[in-house]
Design a protein around this motif. Structure first.
Motif, PDB file in Angstrom:
ATOM      1  N   SER B  79       0.837  -1.188   0.000  1.00  0.00           N
ATOM      2  CA  SER B  79       0.000   0.000   0.000  1.00  0.00           C
ATOM      3  C   SER B  79       0.872   1.238   0.000  1.00  0.00           C
ATOM      4  CB  SER B  79      -0.868   0.025   1.254  1.00  0.00           C
ATOM      5  OG  SER B  79      -1.915  -0.873   1.097  1.00  0.00           O
ATOM      6  N   CYS B  80       0.414   2.217  -0.713  1.00  0.00           N
ATOM      7  CA  CYS B  80       1.120   3.478  -0.659  1.00  0.00           C
ATOM      8  C   CYS B  80       0.853   4.102   0.712  1.00  0.00           C
ATOM      9  CB  CYS B  80       0.634   4.405  -1.742  1.00  0.00           C
ATOM     10  SG  CYS B  80      -1.124   4.629  -1.709  1.00  0.00           S
ATOM     11  N   VAL B  81       1.764   4.940   1.140  1.00  0.00           N
ATOM     12  CA  VAL B  81       1.602   5.499   2.480  1.00  0.00           C
ATOM     13  C   VAL B  81       1.218   6.961   2.385  1.00  0.00           C
ATOM     14  CG1 VAL B  81       2.684   5.857   4.712  1.00  0.00           C
ATOM     15  CG2 VAL B  81       3.314   3.896   3.309  1.00  0.00           C
ATOM     16  N   VAL B  82       0.007   7.231   2.798  1.00  0.00           N
ATOM     17  CA  VAL B  82      -0.433   8.610   2.890  1.00  0.00           C
ATOM     18  C   VAL B  82      -0.067   9.064   4.303  1.00  0.00           C
ATOM     19  CG1 VAL B  82      -2.430  10.122   2.772  1.00  0.00           C
ATOM     20  CG2 VAL B  82      -2.283   8.139   1.285  1.00  0.00           C
ATOM     21  N   PRO B  83       0.474  10.260   4.438  1.00  0.00           N
ATOM     22  CA  PRO B  83       0.966  10.686   5.752  1.00  0.00           C
ATOM     23  C   PRO B  83      -0.086  10.585   6.847  1.00  0.00           C
ATOM     24  CG  PRO B  83       1.452  12.335   4.069  1.00  0.00           C
ATOM     25  CD  PRO B  83       0.625  11.293   3.416  1.00  0.00           C
ATOM     26  N   GLU B  84       0.371  10.447   8.032  1.00  0.00           N
ATOM     27  CA  GLU B  84      -0.476  10.478   9.220  1.00  0.00           C
ATOM     28  C   GLU B  84      -1.347   9.231   9.375  1.00  0.00           C
ATOM     29  OE1 GLU B  84      -0.006  12.988  11.316  1.00  0.00           O
ATOM     30  OE2 GLU B  84       1.316  14.004   9.886  1.00  0.00           O
ATOM     31  N   TYR B  85      -0.978   8.162   8.723  1.00  0.00           N
ATOM     32  CA  TYR B  85      -1.768   6.954   8.910  1.00  0.00           C
ATOM     33  C   TYR B  85      -1.078   5.965   9.841  1.00  0.00           C
ATOM     34  CZ  TYR B  85      -5.263   8.614   5.974  1.00  0.00           C
ATOM     35  OH  TYR B  85      -6.272   9.370   5.496  1.00  0.00           O
ATOM     36  N   ASP B  86      -1.859   5.371  10.691  1.00  0.00           N
ATOM     37  CA  ASP B  86      -1.290   4.440  11.647  1.00  0.00           C
ATOM     38  C   ASP B  86      -1.091   3.066  11.045  1.00  0.00           C
ATOM     39  OD1 ASP B  86      -1.312   6.225  13.940  1.00  0.00           O
ATOM     40  OD2 ASP B  86      -3.484   6.167  13.697  1.00  0.00           O
ATOM     41  N   ARG B  87      -1.916   2.726  10.101  1.00  0.00           N
ATOM     42  CA  ARG B  87      -1.828   1.381   9.552  1.00  0.00           C
ATOM     43  C   ARG B  87      -2.439   1.380   8.159  1.00  0.00           C
ATOM     44  NH1 ARG B  87       1.254  -2.522  11.473  1.00  0.00           N
ATOM     45  NH2 ARG B  87       0.351  -2.471  13.539  1.00  0.00           N
ATOM     46  N   ALA B  88      -1.790   0.699   7.245  1.00  0.00           N
ATOM     47  CA  ALA B  88      -2.354   0.537   5.912  1.00  0.00           C
ATOM     48  C   ALA B  88      -2.508  -0.952   5.629  1.00  0.00           C
ATOM     49  CB  ALA B  88      -1.456   1.178   4.872  1.00  0.00           C
ATOM     50  N   VAL B  89      -3.711  -1.332   5.245  1.00  0.00           N
ATOM     51  CA  VAL B  89      -3.936  -2.739   4.937  1.00  0.00           C
ATOM     52  C   VAL B  89      -4.581  -2.840   3.562  1.00  0.00           C
ATOM     53  CG1 VAL B  89      -4.213  -3.379   7.352  1.00  0.00           C
ATOM     54  CG2 VAL B  89      -6.230  -2.781   5.993  1.00  0.00           C
ATOM     55  N   ALA B  90      -4.635  -4.041   3.040  1.00  0.00           N
ATOM     56  CA  ALA B  90      -5.240  -4.200   1.718  1.00  0.00           C
ATOM     57  C   ALA B  90      -6.190  -5.385   1.682  1.00  0.00           C
ATOM     58  CB  ALA B  90      -4.143  -4.380   0.675  1.00  0.00           C
ATOM     59  N   LEU B  91      -7.193  -5.218   0.849  1.00  0.00           N
ATOM     60  CA  LEU B  91      -8.075  -6.334   0.514  1.00  0.00           C
ATOM     61  C   LEU B  91      -7.864  -6.571  -0.973  1.00  0.00           C
ATOM     62  CD1 LEU B  91     -11.235  -4.979   2.325  1.00  0.00           C
ATOM     63  CD2 LEU B  91     -10.006  -7.050   2.975  1.00  0.00           C
ATOM     64  N   VAL B  92      -7.318  -7.723  -1.317  1.00  0.00           N
ATOM     65  CA  VAL B  92      -7.047  -7.996  -2.728  1.00  0.00           C
ATOM     66  C   VAL B  92      -7.918  -9.172  -3.160  1.00  0.00           C
ATOM     67  CG1 VAL B  92      -5.287  -8.473  -4.453  1.00  0.00           C
ATOM     68  CG2 VAL B  92      -4.682  -7.215  -2.391  1.00  0.00           C
ATOM     69  N   ASN B  93      -8.723  -8.943  -4.171  1.00  0.00           N
ATOM     70  CA  ASN B  93      -9.663  -9.970  -4.659  1.00  0.00           C
ATOM     71  C   ASN B  93     -10.427 -10.643  -3.518  1.00  0.00           C
ATOM     72  OD1 ASN B  93      -8.672  -9.322  -7.105  1.00  0.00           O
ATOM     73  ND2 ASN B  93      -7.392 -11.156  -7.325  1.00  0.00           N
ATOM     74  N   GLY B  94     -10.783  -9.845  -2.548  1.00  0.00           N
ATOM     75  CA  GLY B  94     -11.600 -10.376  -1.467  1.00  0.00           C
ATOM     76  C   GLY B  94     -10.817 -10.992  -0.322  1.00  0.00           C
ATOM     77  N   HIS B  95      -9.487 -10.909  -0.378  1.00  0.00           N
ATOM     78  CA  HIS B  95      -8.677 -11.468   0.707  1.00  0.00           C
ATOM     79  C   HIS B  95      -7.926 -10.375   1.435  1.00  0.00           C
ATOM     80  CE1 HIS B  95      -9.253 -15.711  -0.144  1.00  0.00           C
ATOM     81  NE2 HIS B  95      -9.356 -15.328  -1.400  1.00  0.00           N
ATOM     82  N   TYR B  96      -7.812 -10.543   2.725  1.00  0.00           N
ATOM     83  CA  TYR B  96      -7.070  -9.607   3.536  1.00  0.00           C
ATOM     84  C   TYR B  96      -5.586  -9.874   3.343  1.00  0.00           C
ATOM     85  CZ  TYR B  96      -5.515  -7.082   7.684  1.00  0.00           C
ATOM     86  OH  TYR B  96      -4.899  -6.217   8.537  1.00  0.00           O
ATOM     87  N   VAL B  97      -4.852  -8.838   2.980  1.00  0.00           N
ATOM     88  CA  VAL B  97      -3.435  -9.013   2.721  1.00  0.00           C
ATOM     89  C   VAL B  97      -2.645  -8.035   3.585  1.00  0.00           C
ATOM     90  CG1 VAL B  97      -1.622  -8.954   0.972  1.00  0.00           C
ATOM     91  CG2 VAL B  97      -3.909  -9.694   0.346  1.00  0.00           C
ATOM     92  N   ALA B  98      -1.842  -8.568   4.484  1.00  0.00           N
ATOM     93  CA  ALA B  98      -0.966  -7.736   5.307  1.00  0.00           C
ATOM     94  C   ALA B  98       0.128  -8.641   5.828  1.00  0.00           C
ATOM     95  CB  ALA B  98      -1.735  -7.113   6.452  1.00  0.00           C
ATOM     96  N   GLU B  99       1.080  -8.048   6.521  1.00  0.00           N
ATOM     97  CA  GLU B  99       2.186  -8.863   7.037  1.00  0.00           C
ATOM     98  C   GLU B  99       1.666  -9.956   7.948  1.00  0.00           C
ATOM     99  OE1 GLU B  99       5.489  -6.770   8.799  1.00  0.00           O
ATOM    100  OE2 GLU B  99       5.551  -5.497   7.010  1.00  0.00           O
ATOM    101  N   LYS B 100       0.811  -9.519   8.889  1.00  0.00           N
ATOM    102  CA  LYS B 100       0.212 -10.513   9.772  1.00  0.00           C
ATOM    103  C   LYS B 100      -1.260 -10.659   9.404  1.00  0.00           C
ATOM    104  CE  LYS B 100       3.125  -9.600  13.735  1.00  0.00           C
ATOM    105  NZ  LYS B 100       3.162  -8.807  14.970  1.00  0.00           N
ATOM    106  N   ILE B 101      -1.737 -11.858   9.434  1.00  0.00           N
ATOM    107  CA  ILE B 101      -3.113 -12.099   9.026  1.00  0.00           C
ATOM    108  C   ILE B 101      -4.093 -11.579  10.072  1.00  0.00           C
ATOM    109  CG2 ILE B 101      -3.342 -14.469   9.941  1.00  0.00           C
ATOM    110  CD1 ILE B 101      -4.422 -13.436   6.421  1.00  0.00           C
TER     111      ILE B 101
END
Lengths: 485, 446
Positions: B79-101
């Motif tokens: 995910s691109c990082v927009v300033p002032e965000y505590d956490r950025a996560v992604a949902l790709v094709n309906g799945h949660y995608v991040a370092e930790k599930i």
């Protein structure tokens, strides 16, 4: 504060528990058909009225369409099941003899009208109103025929028109509201018994307001009027329709169809005051009013204006509509709808813009009290061809008491870039500030509320012809004054 | 419809794959939803709320119905990082995608995959899951419940405030596909978060997406949800949002609908507490053959709450818009203030808008209003601007941009205002393409 609330409750109780003033029924001999609806009954109705074959065909065609249809359920209404086979579809006072003057009218019938305060006599003549009085299904007496005839205006029961002017009726009957338009319109087309026919020839302006009082009299009788108003190029007519009905415990069905046709430069003003029996304060009885009213601005620069004051009926399902087909045509809809006790109303309008530079205005004022439900439902449809069109709608609702409901369901469709459509609506109760202000000036609460409500409805009442305006104001007072919770 | 038949066939043939990865309580909901979908299918044109939407056009082509049931381990998303965000996560094709599930942050916030949460916190999920959906059961709820694989799970404990989450909702199927995403968001008492969501897609694949979110706001909880939708012109997203709003809670959403074949956002807010505040904003900009729908329902169940809906749209070319907003004030909801406004500009004679602002009111001591306008650019103002030496096109753009101001000005996160303005300007200029990356980064990249 407590005592004020207690007082308000008292006033509310007094007013909302007021019994229907016009509740009575008169015993006039009736010739009736057996209950039920089938092709035989329709043939009988047609035969009893000596109708030509094409009318019977129209009826049968409609009946066959109706049988296949289902009762519409989209309205915000709780409609009890209606057994259409438990109704009588035709009744008329037995003909005694041909009437020459007012004296010969059945005194009982005259008495009914007198009780209602409808002057079917010299007073009306002075008031310059021709009356086509409909008692149940067949017109009893028509006045002013002569004067209208001199100008070429036709104003008669539709049954006479079918006989005397078949070409006209054949051309226009069902042209605005097709027989298959909706459930109740199809039913009406199958069994319609009476109503008015108005024809204004080219360039003629009707010298007087044409008026028809509809009455539902015989218990268990559905009344299915059919009204057809045709105004030729440059003509003008103002038509009044007003109704009160005697008190009955049995629900009565009323499904009318009204069709208006305005040719080039013609203008039709159609006003209604509807005060049928709304049922008692427990919601028992009352009339079901399922009406299809539609006009078409056929020619350029034509105008149709609907004004309605709806205070009666247990259930109202009614959407006087206008098709703005001619360029530069204008349509207006002014409505005051009052519901009290257990009444339900789902009413509004449709404005279909087809022609260029067409304009429509909708002013709707809803007032709900008691345990009633009052809905505005309106469509503004601006088609692609209707360039530079304009619509302005205002729908206000006033709530009196915390047991009632006020709802607004506007549908707005716009398909071109040059039209402007605006809609606004508000819902609130009577302003306590206004009430306080008026009471400070020494008005008692009832008069104060009366004044506010009248002011609220003024925009619409002002559109009514004189005679109606007075009656409508009286109706509002009866229905509403003091109804604040 | 082709898609409907494919889904039914898929459901019948893949029972194990669809249902086995979930605990029993979800399995029950799923199997019922599957049966209901087979029975009812897609919403018909007879449904008043679907009459204006060309669903058939979209659903008559082939989408792979089971793509989001197969978890692609290769899926990664930076995910691109927009300033002032505590956490950025992604949902790709309906799945949660991040370092930790699924992770628990130091402040107690639980964030992660819904599928993982159903295993780790079954009791918590069980208490909330499907509660709001079951009450309403709108179109596509059955399909979503029957077929979803995963989605976002977010739990914010009592008194935790000031958390900002960025969600990239990415559609990136290799073949045309049906994707169903299910989300559950729970805010405990006095919790507060900001969410910024971007719906993006790849350039060339058709996606048919149902996105369901159930959001619970306990008393005094506050949620600000910003959503930017910018997907390719082959894809459609049907989003159903359900909110339960407690006493003195504060719900704010601002959805900017920029691109996509069909974008439909249904929001259903039920105010079950007193003195709550609900603000729903929306801006839709559509052209070509795009369709944008906003269906809003705010239900006031208790007294003293405030709600406001403000939706504005500009429709160009043959675009179609549909707005259906409803305010329901129940009998006990005295002292309610509820407002609703829908404004539209049509730029061509082929564009269409259908606006239905409804009020349904059963309480008397209320102040409710709604308004709807449809019109075009003010000719006089255009003339005035052109007189100042500004070209017609620029003058038009200025006016359109000013029209959108009301929605952009309602954005409460300062860092979002400039990127949003930029996006809208680009969109009005016809220069906003589908983002390969998070659209909020566009500004920094160009």
């Amino acid at each position: 504060m407590q005592s004020k609330e207690a007082h308000q409750d008292k006033v509310l109780k007094e007013v909302t528990e007021q019994e229907y003033k016009y509740g009575f029924s008169s015993d006039i001999e009736m010739e009736q058909f057996p209950k039920g609806l089938n092709e035989d009954i329709i043939r009988k109705i047609s035969a009893a009225r000596n109708e030509p074959d094409w009318v019977l065909e129209f009826r049968l065609k409609s009946y066959r369409a109706w049988v296949k249809m289902e009762m519409p359920e989209w309205a915000h209404l709780q409609i009890p099941e209606i057994d259409f086979n438990d109704l009588i579809y035709y009744s008329k006072p037995k003909p005694k003899k041909k009437l020459e003057s007012l004296d010969e009218v059945d005194p009982e019938i005259l008495e009914v009208y007198n009780k209602l305060g409808i002057p079917l006599d010299e007073q009306k003549a002075l008031a310059n109103v021709a009356v086509d009085a409909v008692l149940d299904s067949v017109s009893v007496k028509t006045t002013f025929q002569k004067e209208l005839k001199e100008r070429g205006i036709i104003f008669c029961p539709i049954s006479d028109a079918v006989r005397d002017y078949p070409e006209l009726v054949k051309e226009y009957l069902g042209s605005v509201v097709p027989y298959s338009d909706n459930y109740y319109a199809a039913l009406n087309s199958a069994v319609f018994t009476d109503g008015s026919f108005v024809y204004i020839p080219k360039g003629v302006k009707s010298p007087m307001e044409l008026s028809s009082y509809f009455r539902i009299n015989s218990a268990g009788t559905g009344q299915f009027e059919r009204t057809l108003v045709i105004v030729e190029e440059g003509g003008y007519v103002s038509y009044l329709e007003g109704c009160t009905a005697p008190q009955r415990d049995e629900n009565q069905l009323h499904a009318a169809v009204v069709e208006l046709i305005a040719k080039k430069d013609a203008e039709i003003k159609y006003s209604t005051v509807q005060n049928w029996y709304p049922g008692n304060k427990d919601g028992k009885g009352g009339i079901f009013n399922f009406v299809t009213k539609r006009g078409i601005c056929k020619g350029n620069h034509s105008k149709i204006s609907w004004t309605q004051v709806e205070t009666g009926s247990a259930i109202t399902w009614k959407y006087p509509s206008t098709i703005l087909k001619g360029d530069h045509s204008i349509a207006e809809f002014y409505s005051v709808a009052v519901t009290n006790n257990h009444q339900q109303a789902d009413t509004g309008t449709k404005m279909i813009h087809i022609g260029k530079n067409t304009k429509s205005t909708i002013i709707s004022k809803g007032i709900s009290a008691g345990k009633s439900q009052n809905s505005y439902r309106g469509l503004v449809d601006v088609k692609r061809s209707a360039i530079n069109s304009r619509n302005y709608s205002v729908c206000d609702s006033l709530l009196m008491g915390d047991q009632c409901g006020a709802h607004t369901f506007p549908y707005i469709d716009v398909e071109n870039k040059s039209s402007v459509v605006e809609h606004e609506a508000t819902t609130s109760k009577i302003s306590e500030n206004q009430l306080f202000y008026l009471q400070q000036r020494g008005l008692d609460e009832e008069s104060a509320i009366n004044m506010i409500v009248n002011g609220y409805a003024k925009e619409v009442l002002n559109q009514l012809p004189m005679e109606f305006a007075v009656e409508a104001q009286k109706l509002l007072e009866i229905s509403l004054e003091g109804s604040v919770g | 419809m082709k898609l409907q038949d494919n889904i039914i066939e898929y459901i019948n043939e893949n029972q194990a794959l669809l249902n086995d990865s979930f605990p029993d309580f979800i399995k029950d909901i799923r199997t019922k939803a599957q049966q209901d979908f087979i029975k009812k299918g897609f919403p018909s044109q007879k449904n008043e709320k679907w009459r204006r939407t060309k669903l058939k056009n979209i659903a008559d082509q082939y989408y792979h119905p089971g793509i989001n049931m197969i978890f692609d381990k290769e899926l990664k998303w930076e995910s691109c990082v927009v300033p002032e965000y505590d956490r950025a996560v992604a949902l790709v094709n309906g799945h949660y995608v991040a370092e930790k599930i699924l992770e628990v942050l130091p402040n107690g916030i639980v964030i992660g995959s819904l599928q993982a949460a159903t295993e780790k916190y079954p009791d918590l999920v069980k208490r909330y899951f499907n509660k709001l959906v079951a009450q309403q059961n709108k179109a596509f709820d059955d399909l979503n419940a029957a077929m979803f694989a995963d989605g976002l799970f977010l739990y914010v404990p009592k008194n935790v405030q000031g958390f900002r989450l960025q969600i990239t909702h990415r559609l990136d199927a290799k073949i045309d596909a049906l994707i169903n995403v299910r989300n559950l968001i729970i805010l405990e008492e006095n919790a507060q978060i900001d969410m910024v969501q971007c719906d993006d897609s790849n350039q060339h694949r058709s996606h048919f997406v149902t996105f369901n979110a159930e959001v619970f706001l306990a008393d005094k909880a506050k949620l600000n949800w910003y959503k930017y939708q910018n997907i390719n012109n082959l894809s459609a997203i049907f989003s159903n949002h359900y909110y339960e709003v407690g006493s003195q809670a504060n719900l704010y959403t601002n959805f900017i609908e920029l691109n996509g074949k069909t974008l439909r956002n249904e929001q259903f807010a039920q105010i079950i507490g007193v003195a709550a505040k609900v603000d729903l904003y929306g801006l839709y900009l559509a052209d070509k053959l795009q369709q944008v729908d906003n269906v809003i329902f705010v239900s006031h169940d208790k007294e003293g709450s405030y709600s406001n809906q403000k939706f504005k749209g500009i429709l160009d070319d043959s675009a179609r818009g549909f707005f259906n907003g409803q305010i329901l004030v129940k009998k006990d909801a005295q002292q309610t203030n509820a407002f609703q406004k829908n404004d539209n500009i049509l730029l061509t004679d082929k564009a269409r808008i259908s606006s239905q602002p409804f009020l349904e009111i059963y309480a008397d001591d209320v102040s409710c209003s709604h308004g709807s306008t449809t019109g075009q650019i003010d000719e006089d103002a255009l003339f005035y601007i052109r007189q100042r030496g500004i070209s017609k096109r620029d003058a038009q753009l200025l006016q359109l941009y000013a029209f959108t101001g009301e929605i952009i000005d309602a954005i409460k996160i300062p860092e979002l205002i400039e990127p949003t303005k930029d996006l809208v300007k680009k969109r009005l200029n016809g220069k906003l393409d589908v983002c390969e990356d998070c659209i909020l980064q566009c500004q920094t990249r160009t």
